[in-house]
Design an enzyme around this catalytic site. Structure first.
Site, PDB file in Angstrom:
ATOM      1  CB  CYS A 155      67.230 -29.289  82.819  1.00  0.00           C
ATOM      2  SG  CYS A 155      66.340 -28.392  83.722  1.00  0.00           S
ATOM      3  CG  ASP A 203      70.579 -30.911  90.466  1.00  0.00           C
ATOM      4  OD1 ASP A 203      69.919 -31.884  90.232  1.00  0.00           O
ATOM      5  OD2 ASP A 203      70.712 -30.129  89.372  1.00  0.00           O
ATOM      6  CG  HIS A 234      67.529 -30.413  87.870  1.00  0.00           C
ATOM      7  ND1 HIS A 234      68.626 -30.216  87.522  1.00  0.00           N
ATOM      8  CD2 HIS A 234      66.720 -30.730  86.955  1.00  0.00           C
ATOM      9  CE1 HIS A 234      68.783 -30.537  86.085  1.00  0.00           C
ATOM     10  NE2 HIS A 234      67.479 -30.735  85.769  1.00  0.00           N
TER      11      HIS A 234
END
Length: 267
Positions: A155, A203, A234
């Site tokens: 991330c 994502d 994500h």
């Protein structure tokens, strides 16, 4: 140089997987695994500021390649420590820096929101110093193989891993999990390590930037491989989050990660 392009449309079956996500589980590797040496460590940044982190490695004095593991925007947590232990079980020395160390550490913040606000205040110049400090710390250990240090991040940490890869000549491999592109794509001209990227098809905010990243890497002759996992959101590797975890994508990405590190850190 190659790329795996597998589509980015959220299919009905992917939506079904999302709605019926399997329950998340705890640590995959016991924090007290007897085959590992694991615990909190202290070390300096390049400007002398004291930093903290979590270091885990196989027992014994053998020199091993190392991987810096970069957490998400809420700071260091048990999940990212567990990712470090997974790497240790695969034969690596893994260091998970707490990139909020300068502000008292992740534990000093009452919420993930507060930690995230602070992490954005600190900025990439500071993280470059602190990640360089992590590299220096690893290079100073008698159980780490010189010049065989990789980085991975997830991330927000994936974006920082890529950013650091554009700024450090000390890395031998870089693996990005759904991290954002560098603010200035031209910075990829400075990369000296091969890069592997994992991205979720669902994502869009992150994955939509992959073609530009690929073009910039190609322009400067950099080694960049990636895969887009169809329908994966994500944070699909975060097995402590039933909402985002996708077991099949996570297992495949982890397998590719280990193959990549083996190729570039163990040779």
């Amino acid at each position: 140089k190659s790329a795996w392009l597998t589509g980015s449309v959220v299919t009905a079956s992917a939506l079904g997987d999302f709605l019926g996500a399997k329950p998340a589980h705890g640590a995959q590797v016991d924090p007290n695994d007897p085959a590992l040496v694991s615990g909190e460590v202290k070390y300096p940044s390049v400007d002398g500021v004291g930093l903290s982190g979590y270091l885990t490695r196989p027992k014994g004095d053998d020199k091993r390649p190392a991987v810096i593991v970069i957490h998400g925007w809420t700071g260091i947590d048990d999940h990212i420590r567990d990712v470090g232990r997974r790497l240790a079980k695969a034969g690596y020395v893994a260091l998970v820096p707490d990139l909020l160390s300068r502000s008292g550490g992740t534990g000093a913040f009452s919420s993930g929101e507060a930690a995230t606000k602070e992490i954005y205040r600190l900025g990439d110049e500071m993280f470059t110093k602190d990640l360089t400090g992590a590299v220096n710390h690893l290079n100073g250990q008698n159980f780490v193989r010189a010049n065989k240090i990789g980085v991975t991040g997830f991330c927000w940490g994936g974006g920082r891993a890529l950013m650091f890869t554009t700024r450090s000549k000390d890395l031998a491999a870089s693996v990005i999990y759904y991290g954002e592109n560098p603010q200035n794509l031209e910075d990829v001209k400075n990369i000296t390590a091969p890069v592997l990227g994992h991205y979720g098809g669902a994502d869009e905010r992150i994955t939509s930037g992959v073609p530009q990243l690929e073009a910039a890497m190609k322009k400067y002759g950099k080694s960049f491989e990636y895969k887009i996992y169809p329908g994966a959101p994500h944070a699909f590797n975060t097995d402590t989050s039933p909402r985002s975890y996708r077991e099949e994508a996570a297992k495949e990405a982890w397998s590719r990660t280990l193959e990549f590190f083996k190729k570039h850190l163990e040779s």
